[in-house]
Design a protein around this motif. Structure first.
Motif: not given
Length: 462
Positions: A237-240, A282-283, A289-290, A301-303
């Motif tokens: 489910e790709r859920d952390v 997992f991406t 974490v990144t 971008g992602i941040g």
């Protein structure tokens, strides 16, 4: 048949329960205070945003007073001895959350009002159905089965939905829902019931164990099962966030049930191993974490989301920019994932501290209910449910201030989300039931037990 009717005709009258207790008197006053604060915040947000009052002002104000009063009336008849402070705190959190959502997205605010109403209905229905906490213990396997079905339901083709990389939603017509929110409650109840029954076996060994004894299947088996289940949830489910909650609830439950620190220690080791493995496999986990370590490097971008949240908190300062006077809409998905940052911008450190204190009070009330519970099962359920609320709020608030990586959970009662709101109202309802049982006078409790025993004997002989 005749003997059954005769026996039913001899059923004693209900115990003389005092309805308007001092708990309910205190609750009414605090609910009116919470409603007053919510109404004032709504008026300030409307004036700050548009310099005018909204057209639906009367409807919103009536709803802000009516829903808490409905809850109060339900508590009078269904849980007269329950803790008086719990529902006013929930009403305040829910009300302030609605004010922020209405200020950010009026369309979502309309839906949030509907979900809040359904949450109150779920709260009252749960109090009616669960008239004794022991009922949950009786149906533990049914709850476990339903919890597992709800857990895998988003994987079903046709109704399962993938949103923002996580497959947690199901769509039935125009309505989207996260069944895992209810699943975590069902599984938590099963964990509590199972470990109360098996605690003598699980805690039978001494505290000083050899390496061979520590590897016993009775010790590692349950923990390994929960670890594998949480990894499967994360993988499929790709859920952390929910995977983390599932595993932590399991580990802390077995620790509280057995008082053996080895379970907590072993679970911590598995958690660290799982976290390290997930960050590499997992991406989604790796990205979180990144950006937790250095979001400024990826600010465009992602941040971007977490960086804007930091700017919002900094702009709020001590007292905030004022309701309706900030710019929290710059933050993507602000009404659900980052509503705590919006509160920080417009209500400042004072506002966010009030939110933190409200959740600390809920945790304290839950722990008091667990300590006063009349049965080990009720005590463990109260502790687990309190832990769920506390951990979930800590994870999301810690993620927004960069104390922790983002987990994807929502802030209970405050953030936008129907499934989360309904499941949390159900959770609070069960806490209120356990609190009501624990606060009842001994003579009333003995009278209720004797009447139940008499009814049970008559039903068997009928």
């Amino acid at each position: 048949m005749g003997s059954r009717i005769a026996a039913m005709g001899q059923i004693p009258q209900r115990a003389n329960v005092k309805r308007y207790t001092r708990q309910r008197k205190s609750e009414l006053g605090m609910l009116l205070l919470a409603s007053g604060i919510t109404i004032l915040a709504f008026l300030l947000a409307s004036l700050g945003l548009n310099s005018a009052l909204p057209s639906n002002l009367i409807i919103v104000l009536v709803a802000m007073v009516a829903l808490p009063l409905v809850v109060h009336i339900a508590n009078l008849f269904l849980a007269p001895y329950a803790d008086p402070a719990l529902m006013p705190i929930v009403a305040l959190l829910n009300g302030l959350g609605y004010v922020m959502i209405a200020r950010l997205d009026p369309q979502e605010a309309l839906l949030q009002g509907v979900w809040a109403t359904l949450g109150v209905i779920a709260y009252i229905s749960t109090l009616i159905i669960v008239n004794r906490s022991e009922i949950l213990d009786r149906y533990r396997f049914l709850l476990a089965l339903s919890g597992l079905l709800l857990l895998v339901l988003p994987l079903a083709p046709g109704i399962g939905q993938n949103i923002n990389g996580a497959r947690l939603w199901i769509r039935l017509g125009p309505v989207s829902f996260q069944p895992v929110e209810i699943a975590k409650l069902n599984l938590a109840i099963f964990f509590a019931s199972y470990f109360i029954e098996k605690r003598d076996v699980l805690g039978a060994m001494g505290s000083r164990l050899s390496l061979r004894e520590s590897l016993n299947i009775r010790i590692l088996g349950p923990i390994a099962t929960a670890w594998i289940a949480s990894l499967l949830v994360m993988t499929l489910e790709r859920d952390v966030g929910f995977s983390l909650m599932l595993f932590l609830v399991f580990i802390i439950t077995i620790w509280m049930a057995t008082s053996r620190i080895r379970y907590l220690f072993g679970g911590s080791i598995l958690f660290v191993l799982g976290a390290l493995g997930a960050s590499n496999l997992f991406t989604q986990v790796n990205v979180r974490v990144t950006i937790w370590i250095d979001p400024w490097k990826y600010a465009q971008g992602i941040g971007y989301q977490i960086v804007q949240a930091q700017y919002a908190l900094a702009a709020g300062g001590i007292s905030g920019t004022g309701l309706g006077r900030g710019h929290p809409t710059i933050i993507p998905v602000v009404t659900s994932d980052f509503i705590f940052a919006a509160i920080g911008e417009e209500m400042g450190l004072l506002g966010t501290s009030a939110i933190v204190m409200a959740f600390l009070l809920i945790v304290g009330i839950g722990i008091r209910a667990a300590l006063r519970a009349k049965s080990p099962f009720g005590s463990l359920i109260a502790a687990i449910f309190t832990m769920i609320i506390g951990l979930q709020s800590f994870f999301i608030m810690g993620g927004i201030v960069r104390l922790l990586p983002l987990t994807g959970v929502t802030l209970p009662f405050v953030a936008y989300g129907g499934s989360s709101l309904i499941s949390n109202y159900i959770l609070i309802s069960i806490l209120m039931r356990i609190s009501d049982e624990g606060n009842r006078p001994d003579e009333l409790e003995n009278e209720l037990k004797s009447r139940r025993s008499l009814l049970s004997r008559r039903a068997k002989t009928a």
